[in-house]
Design a protein around this motif. Structure first.
Motif, PDB file in Angstrom:
ATOM      1  N   ARG A 159      46.571  39.971  45.429  1.00 45.70           N
ATOM      2  CA  ARG A 159      46.114  38.793  44.384  1.00 45.70           C
ATOM      3  C   ARG A 159      45.630  38.667  43.160  1.00 45.70           C
ATOM      4  NH1 ARG A 159      44.996  36.512  48.661  1.00 45.70           N
ATOM      5  NH2 ARG A 159      46.943  36.616  50.109  1.00 45.70           N
ATOM      6  N   ASN A 160      44.123  39.223  43.786  1.00 47.65           N
ATOM      7  CA  ASN A 160      43.423  39.405  42.798  1.00 47.65           C
ATOM      8  C   ASN A 160      43.790  40.332  41.377  1.00 47.65           C
ATOM      9  OD1 ASN A 160      41.268  38.195  44.465  1.00 47.65           O
ATOM     10  ND2 ASN A 160      40.769  41.078  46.066  1.00 47.65           N
ATOM     11  N   LEU A 163      45.102  37.933  39.730  1.00 44.85           N
ATOM     12  CA  LEU A 163      44.553  36.597  39.592  1.00 44.85           C
ATOM     13  C   LEU A 163      43.638  37.497  37.842  1.00 44.85           C
ATOM     14  CD1 LEU A 163      43.431  34.869  42.238  1.00 44.85           C
ATOM     15  CD2 LEU A 163      44.694  33.522  40.846  1.00 44.85           C
ATOM     16  N   LYS A 167      43.699  36.426  34.219  1.00 47.52           N
ATOM     17  CA  LYS A 167      42.589  35.719  34.011  1.00 47.52           C
ATOM     18  C   LYS A 167      42.769  36.660  32.711  1.00 47.52           C
ATOM     19  CE  LYS A 167      37.967  36.014  34.036  1.00 47.52           C
ATOM     20  NZ  LYS A 167      37.115  36.616  34.920  1.00 47.52           N
TER      21      LYS A 167
END
Length: 256
Positions: A159-160, A163, A167
């Motif tokens: 998930r990071n 993300l 980003k």
């Protein structure tokens, strides 16, 4: 010397009330007497017996011996022997019963001890099985917990990363949009721009101006590394030609 006697079978009683044994006719003959009337029909009042006192003196001081007892009959001996045999047989029987009882008791105790040992062994085995099952269960629980944590960590990392990628993609898109607008590129990152002296793509312009961040942004957004400009050169070839004293080393590394 003559004594009046009272005959009782072969036993005569003299007048002094002393017993005189008349064993047999031969003894009377030896004493000098004839047939003994006491052995036949007798008169206890008038009958007399003549006794040779010299023979009586010879046996003076010797105790009178009763007549010898007759040996027991064969039936009595056999009965006594049979009784002894029965007693011996009974003794052997009782001894055999005692030994059999002792052996039976010993076998019973051994069987009881064997059952006790087997029961203890069974209890220990069951306890070991329970302990092994508990250890296996705890190990499975720990493994499941570790796997759950690993999945959670992986999911968090994914998930990071997503993300971060989103980003980075957003930031790259913002950089590219600004660069495209500033350099007169319209229609996207792979849109060819034509000029009087040739044509090129936005990535070539970023390489020529040595904008590492913009080159990385174009690459992140999917700009083609293989596209060639009007001079038939790829972005890497252009960067290599422009590399003076390592000026484009980082861009060459990004395009490689």
């Amino acid at each position: 010397q003559v004594f009046p006697v009272q005959a009782q079978g072969s036993l005569c009683i003299d007048s002094g009330n002393q017993p005189i044994y008349l064993a047999c006719q031969a003894s009377l003959d030896k004493m000098g007497q004839g047939a003994c009337k006491a052995c036949g029909t007798s008169d206890p009042v008038t009958d007399t017996v003549k006794v040779n006192t010299s023979l009586l003196h010879e046996s003076a001081g010797k105790p009178l011996q009763p007549p010898a007892e007759e040996p027991p009959p064969a039936e009595q001996l056999e009965a006594e022997a049979e009784a002894l045999r029965a007693q011996e047989h009974e003794r052997h029987r009782l001894e055999a019963e005692r030994r059999a009882h002792e052996e039976e008791e010993l076998c019973r105790r051994q069987a009881q001890e064997q059952r006790r040992v087997e029961e203890q062994s069974r209890i220990r085995e069951q306890q070991c099985l329970r302990e092994e099952a508990e250890l296996a269960e705890r190990a499975a629980e720990q493994k499941a917990a570790a796997e759950a944590v690993a999945r959670q960590v992986a999911e968090t990392r994914r998930r990071n990363e997503l993300l971060a990628h989103q980003k980075a993609h957003t930031e790259a898109q913002e950089k590219v949009d600004v660069f495209l607008m500033a350099n007169g590129f319209k229609g996207g990152i792979d849109m060819l721009r034509k000029k009087c002296f040739g044509s090129s793509f936005p990535l070539y312009a970023a390489v020529q101006e040595n904008f590492l961040g913009i080159v990385q942004a174009f690459l992140l957004l999917g700009a083609s590394k293989a596209a060639k400009n009007s001079g038939k050169k790829t972005p890497l070839e252009v960067a290599t030609k422009l590399n003076k004293k390592g000026s484009h080393e980082l861009i060459i590394a990004a395009l490689t």
